[in-house]
Design an enzyme around this catalytic site. Structure first.
Site, mmCIF file in Angstrom:
data_model
loop_
_atom_site.group_PDB
_atom_site.id
_atom_site.type_symbol
_atom_site.label_atom_id
_atom_site.label_comp_id
_atom_site.label_asym_id
_atom_site.label_seq_id
_atom_site.Cartn_x
_atom_site.Cartn_y
_atom_site.Cartn_z
ATOM 1 N N LYS A 174 -11.602 4.230 4.919
ATOM 2 C CA LYS A 174 -11.181 4.951 3.717
ATOM 3 C C LYS A 174 -10.665 3.923 2.707
ATOM 4 O O LYS A 174 -9.552 3.414 2.843
ATOM 5 C CB LYS A 174 -10.072 5.958 4.017
ATOM 6 N N GLU A 247 0.451 -3.130 7.116
ATOM 7 C CA GLU A 247 0.840 -4.173 6.166
ATOM 8 C C GLU A 247 1.337 -3.443 4.937
ATOM 9 O O GLU A 247 0.568 -2.843 4.196
ATOM 10 C CB GLU A 247 -0.357 -5.079 5.867
ATOM 11 N N CYS A 281 0.581 -8.241 -2.499
ATOM 12 C CA CYS A 281 1.694 -7.993 -1.576
ATOM 13 C C CYS A 281 2.647 -9.183 -1.489
ATOM 14 O O CYS A 281 3.842 -9.000 -1.247
ATOM 15 C CB CYS A 281 1.154 -7.669 -0.187
ATOM 16 N N GLU A 375 9.606 -3.155 -4.209
ATOM 17 C CA GLU A 375 8.401 -3.907 -4.556
ATOM 18 C C GLU A 375 7.895 -3.434 -5.911
ATOM 19 O O GLU A 375 7.442 -2.288 -6.048
ATOM 20 C CB GLU A 375 7.319 -3.725 -3.498
#
Length: 473
Positions: A174, A247, A281, A375
Site C-alpha cells: 500500500k 519506522e 525522517c 516532528e
C-alpha cells in the site's frame, strides 16, 4: 491517465477513483483506484497463493529478478525521476538521486538473496547432545504487507519489497495516497523481470479500507510500515502475533562542537536541513552549537540557506519546492508562530507561497515548543547553544524520538562519549543525522519505531529460523 489496482499480475478496475494532483501547481496527474476491502482481500488471496511459489523458488532466480528490476529502472532513470518529481514535488535533482539509490537498493537485495544462510550447531557441547548433527535454515515468512510513505516513493518501497522478494516472500503493497504511481511503476518492472503473478500486489486507498485489512488478516505474517507514530501505534495494537517493523520518524538533532571547520561543513548541514523540503525522517530539525562558535555558525547557516532556490520541482536548479499538502504548510507555520510567541527569534523564512514554505530558521526555541519536541517534517530548523558537551547530549536525548543524531567534533573523547550516550538508532560522527546508505542498519528507538531496515537486516526480520537435528546412532 487512469491508474488501476495491480493484483495477481493484472490491472484491476474498481468502483471508485480519486484525482491525483501535482502538489506544486495543482494540475491533475491521474485518476487513481480506491480499493475496497474486498479488493484488498483479493490481493491477499493472490499473495497467499504466490507465497508457495516464492518459497520454492531458487535463490539465484530471485536474485536475477531483483537485478533485472534494477536494470529496468536504470534504463528509464529520467522517466522515474520525473514521475517522482511530479507526484511528490521533490526537486528533480533530488528525485534523480532517489532513483539512483533505488537502483542500489534492489542491487543489494539481489546480492543478499544469494547469501541467506544458516549455521551448524555443536549439539555435543551439552551433555545429552552427543551423536547428533544439527543445522539451521532460514525460511520465508509468507505474505508481507508493506505500507510506505510519500517522501521516498520509490526507494522506501524498495526497502520493503526488495528484502521481501530476496527472502522468498510475497507482498501486498500500500503506497502513500499522494505517491502511488511510483509504486505501480515498480510493479510493472517486476512483471517484466519475471516475478510470478501474485508475488507483488499494489493496492491504493484509505487507511480504513486498505491498511486495516493488511494489519488484521491472519494470512499476513509481517507488517512493515513507515509513517506517523499514531498510525504505527495503531498497527502495533492490532497486528496480534504478526511481526512488525515500524519506522516512525524523528526530530533529528545535530551537535556542533567548538573547533569545527564551519566553512567546510556548512553546505552539508544546510542540505541535511532542507533537502526535500525537510520532509525526511532524519532531516536536521534541532541544532545545538557550542557557544564559542554559535554566532559564526548562525551567520554562515543563514547565508548558505539563503542561497537555496525555491520553485518548480521540474526546474534543474530548484532546491526547495512544494510541501506535500496545504495542510502540512499551515501546520508548520502554526508551529513557527507558536515558537516565536514563546520567545524564539525568527531569522529566516517563515512565509509561504501556496504549498511552498520557504526555508525557515529559528533561534533559541523553547524545548516544550512543538517545533522542538514534535516532528515538523518541513523546511524548518532551530538553532540553540550549549557550553558543556554533556549538556548538548542531554538535550538531544530529551526528545521522545531517537532515530539518528549527528555530531561534529575534533575531540575523540567527546566523539566516543556521544556514541555511547546518545539514545538513538544511529550516531553519525562528523556527519549530519540525515546520512544514510542503503545497506546499513536503519531504525530507531523510543517513538522512532522498532526493527531495522537495510537489506541484510530486513531479510533477517522477513525470515524465520528452523533447526534441523539428526541423531546418528
Amino acid at each position: 491517465m487512469k491508474q488501476m489496482l495491480w493484483i495477481n499480475g493484472e490491472k484491476i478496475e474498481t468502483e471508485r477513483y480519486r484525482p491525483l494532483t501535482n502538489p506544486f501547481n495543482g494540475e491533475k496527474i491521474a485518476d487513481v483506484a480506491e480499493a475496497s476491502q474486498s479488493d484488498v482481500v483479493r490481493a491477499i488471496d493472490a499473495a497467499a497463493g504466490a507465497a508457495r511459489v516464492m518459497a520454492s523458488m531458487d535463490a539465484h532466480k530471485r536474485a536475477d529478478i531483483l537485478r533485472k528490476v534494477a536494470e529496468l529502472i536504470q534504463e528509464e532513470r529520467e522517466e522515474c525521476a520525473r514521475l517522482i518529481a511530479e507526484e511528490s514535488s521533490k526537486p528533480l535533482k533530488a528525485a534523480r538521486a532517489e532513483v539512483d539509490r533505488t537502483i542500489m537498493t534492489y542491487t543489494f537485495a539481489s546480492e543478499e538473496a544469494r547469501r541467506i544462510q544458516g549455521e551448524t550447531i555443536p549439539m555435543d557441547a551439552a551433555p545429552g547432545g552427543e551423536g547428533r548433527v544439527a543445522y539451521t535454515v532460514k525460511e520465508p515468512l509468507g505474505v508481507i504487507s508493506a505500507i510506505t510513505p510519500f517522501n521516498f516513493p520509490m526507494n522506501l518501497v524498495a526497502h520493503k519489497v526488495g528484502p521481501a522478494i530476496a527472502a522468498g516472500n510475497s507482498v501486498v503493497l500500500k503506497p502513500a495516497s499522494q505517491t502511488p504511481l511510483s509504486a505501480y511503476k515498480i510493479a510493472e518492472y517486476f512483471q517484466k523481470a519475471g516475478l510470478p503473478a501474485g508475488a507483488l500486489n499494489v493496492v491504493t486507498g484509505s487507511g480504513k479500507n486498505v491498511g486495516d485489512v493488511l494489519t488484521s488478516d491472519d494470512r499476513i505474517k509481517k507488517v512493515t510500515f513507515t509513517g506517523s507514530p499514531a498510525v504505527g501505534k495503531h498497527i502495533r495494537e492490532n497486528a496480534g502475533l504478526k511481526r512488525v517493523t515500524l519506522e516512525l520518524g524523528s526530530n533529528s538533532a545535530l551537535i556542533v562542537d567548538e573547533g569545527t571547520d564551519l566553512q567546510k561543513v556548512m553546505p552539508r548541514i544546510v542540505t541535511g536541513a532542507f533537502s526535500n523540503q525537510g520532509q525526511v525522517c532524519i532531516s536536521i530539525q534541532r541544532i545545538f552549537v557550542h557557544e564559542a562558535v554559535a554566532e559564526e555558525f548562525t551567520a554562515l547557516f543563514i547565508e548558505e540557506a539563503g542561497k537555496l532556490k525555491v520553485g518548480n520541482p521540474l526546474d534543474e536548479d530548484t532546491d526547495v519546492a512544494a510541501m506535500i499538502s496545504a495542510g502540512d504548510v499551515e501546520r508548520a507555520k502554526s508551529w513557527i508562530q507558536e515558537a516565536v510567541g514563546n520567545g524564539a527569534e525568527l531569522v529566516l523564512g517563515g512565509e509561504s507561497d501556496q504549498q511552498v514554505l520557504k526555508p525557515t530558521v529559528l533561534l533559541n526555541a523553547h524545548p516544550s515548543d512543538k517545533i522542538s519536541c514534535e516532528e515538523v517534517f518541513a523546511p524548518v530548523v532551530h538553532i540553540n547553544t550549549f557550553s558543556k558537551f554533556e549538556d548538548a547530549i542531554t538535550r538531544v536525548n530529551e526528545s521522545q524520538f531517537g532515530l539518528q543524531a549527528g555530531v561534529y567534533t575534533n575531540d575523540l573523547q567527546k566523539a566516543f562519549k556521544a556514541a555511547r550516550d546518545l539514545h538513538v538508532g544511529g550516531v553519525m560522527i562528523n556527519e549530519i543525522p540525515t546520512f544514510r546508505v542503503d545497506h546499513m542498519p536503519y531504525g530507531g528507538v523510543k517513538m522512532s519505531g522498532t526493527g531495522r531496515e537495510g537489506i541484510k537486516y530486513a531479510v533477517e526480520e522477513m525470515t524465520e529460523l528452523k533447526l534441523v537435528s539428526f541423531k546418528l546412532d
